[in-house]
Motif scaffolding. Structure first.
Motif, PDB file in Angstrom:
ATOM      1  N   LYS A   6       3.188  -1.105  -2.073  1.00 60.07           N
ATOM      2  CA  LYS A   6       2.489  -1.916  -1.061  1.00 60.07           C
ATOM      3  C   LYS A   6       2.648  -1.302   0.328  1.00 60.07           C
ATOM      4  CE  LYS A   6       2.724  -6.305  -3.517  1.00 60.07           C
ATOM      5  NZ  LYS A   6       3.396  -7.594  -3.631  1.00 60.07           N
ATOM      6  N   LEU A   7       3.864  -0.836   0.627  1.00 55.10           N
ATOM      7  CA  LEU A   7       4.100  -0.190   1.924  1.00 55.10           C
ATOM      8  C   LEU A   7       3.261   1.080   2.069  1.00 55.10           C
ATOM      9  CD1 LEU A   7       7.953  -0.591   2.435  1.00 55.10           C
ATOM     10  CD2 LEU A   7       6.139  -1.486   3.903  1.00 55.10           C
ATOM     11  N   GLN A   8       3.220   1.847   0.995  1.00 57.87           N
ATOM     12  CA  GLN A   8       2.454   3.091   1.009  1.00 57.87           C
ATOM     13  C   GLN A   8       0.968   2.792   1.255  1.00 57.87           C
ATOM     14  OE1 GLN A   8       3.010   5.265  -2.633  1.00 57.87           O
ATOM     15  NE2 GLN A   8       3.191   7.202  -1.564  1.00 57.87           N
ATOM     16  N   LYS A   9       0.462   1.758   0.566  1.00 56.68           N
ATOM     17  CA  LYS A   9      -0.942   1.375   0.754  1.00 56.68           C
ATOM     18  C   LYS A   9      -1.177   0.881   2.180  1.00 56.68           C
ATOM     19  CE  LYS A   9      -2.032   0.235  -4.031  1.00 56.68           C
ATOM     20  NZ  LYS A   9      -2.342  -0.840  -4.988  1.00 56.68           N
ATOM     21  N   ALA A  10      -0.230   0.106   2.710  1.00 59.13           N
ATOM     22  CA  ALA A  10      -0.366  -0.404   4.073  1.00 59.13           C
ATOM     23  C   ALA A  10      -0.388   0.745   5.080  1.00 59.13           C
ATOM     24  CB  ALA A  10       0.774  -1.368   4.395  1.00 59.13           C
ATOM     25  N   VAL A  11       0.513   1.719   4.882  1.00 61.14           N
ATOM     26  CA  VAL A  11       0.544   2.892   5.766  1.00 61.14           C
ATOM     27  C   VAL A  11      -0.770   3.653   5.646  1.00 61.14           C
ATOM     28  CG1 VAL A  11       1.616   5.153   6.114  1.00 61.14           C
ATOM     29  CG2 VAL A  11       3.053   3.134   5.844  1.00 61.14           C
ATOM     30  N   GLY A  12      -1.247   3.801   4.417  1.00 62.31           N
ATOM     31  CA  GLY A  12      -2.528   4.490   4.195  1.00 62.31           C
ATOM     32  C   GLY A  12      -3.671   3.783   4.903  1.00 62.31           C
ATOM     33  N   ARG A  13      -3.707   2.437   4.783  1.00 60.27           N
ATOM     34  CA  ARG A  13      -4.770   1.668   5.460  1.00 60.27           C
ATOM     35  C   ARG A  13      -4.649   1.811   6.970  1.00 60.27           C
ATOM     36  NH1 ARG A  13      -3.596  -2.023   1.341  1.00 60.27           N
ATOM     37  NH2 ARG A  13      -2.207  -3.203   2.706  1.00 60.27           N
ATOM     38  N   SER A  14      -3.422   1.787   7.466  1.00 61.91           N
ATOM     39  CA  SER A  14      -3.198   1.929   8.900  1.00 61.91           C
ATOM     40  C   SER A  14      -3.676   3.299   9.387  1.00 61.91           C
ATOM     41  CB  SER A  14      -1.713   1.746   9.206  1.00 61.91           C
ATOM     42  OG  SER A  14      -1.460   1.991  10.564  1.00 61.91           O
ATOM     43  N   ARG A  15      -3.319   4.333   8.618  1.00 60.99           N
ATOM     44  CA  ARG A  15      -3.765   5.692   8.993  1.00 60.99           C
ATOM     45  C   ARG A  15      -5.275   5.803   8.921  1.00 60.99           C
ATOM     46  NH1 ARG A  15       0.809   9.139   5.819  1.00 60.99           N
ATOM     47  NH2 ARG A  15       2.433   8.969   7.383  1.00 60.99           N
ATOM     48  N   LEU A  16      -5.849   5.210   7.882  1.00 61.90           N
ATOM     49  CA  LEU A  16      -7.307   5.240   7.745  1.00 61.90           C
ATOM     50  C   LEU A  16      -7.961   4.511   8.915  1.00 61.90           C
ATOM     51  CD1 LEU A  16      -9.822   5.940   6.137  1.00 61.90           C
ATOM     52  CD2 LEU A  16      -9.510   3.824   4.850  1.00 61.90           C
TER      53      LEU A  16
END
Length: 102
Positions: free
Chosen positions: A24-34
């Motif tokens: 979930k953290l990885q996805k959140a970081v990915g969404r934030s970067r995106l």
């Protein structure tokens, strides 16, 4: 203490829970970067649009300037080739005749 089957099962559940949290953290970081990338891209697109508009304005300004310069040159050519030049030639001839006769 020797781990029991319950201990192993509990450890497995904690590990699965931690893996889920990490995912979930990885996805959140990915969404934030995106999202940041999207904002940066939009900002650059806006900048490019502004530059394109400025380029178009400058080209129009240059073309207008060149048109005025062409008109000036045309007027200068007309002044040299037009009736005034003939009038000057006639005046010069008359002055020359007058000087020759005196």
């Amino acid at each position: 203490h020797i781990p029991t089957k319950k201990d192993v099962e509990a450890a497995r559940e904690r590990a699965t829970g931690l893996r889920d949290v990490a995912t979930k953290l990885q996805k959140a970081v990915g969404r934030s970067r995106l999202a940041q990338f999207t904002r940066d891209t939009k900002s650059r697109e806006d900048e490019i649009q502004e530059l394109e508009e400025e380029k178009t304005r400058l080209i129009a300004e240059y073309e207008n300037f060149m048109e005025i310069e062409r008109e000036k040159l045309s007027l200068i050519d007309q002044m040299h080739a037009g009736p005034r030049q003939d009038e000057l030639k006639d005046k010069s001839r008359k002055q020359l005749r007058y000087l020759e006769s005196s």
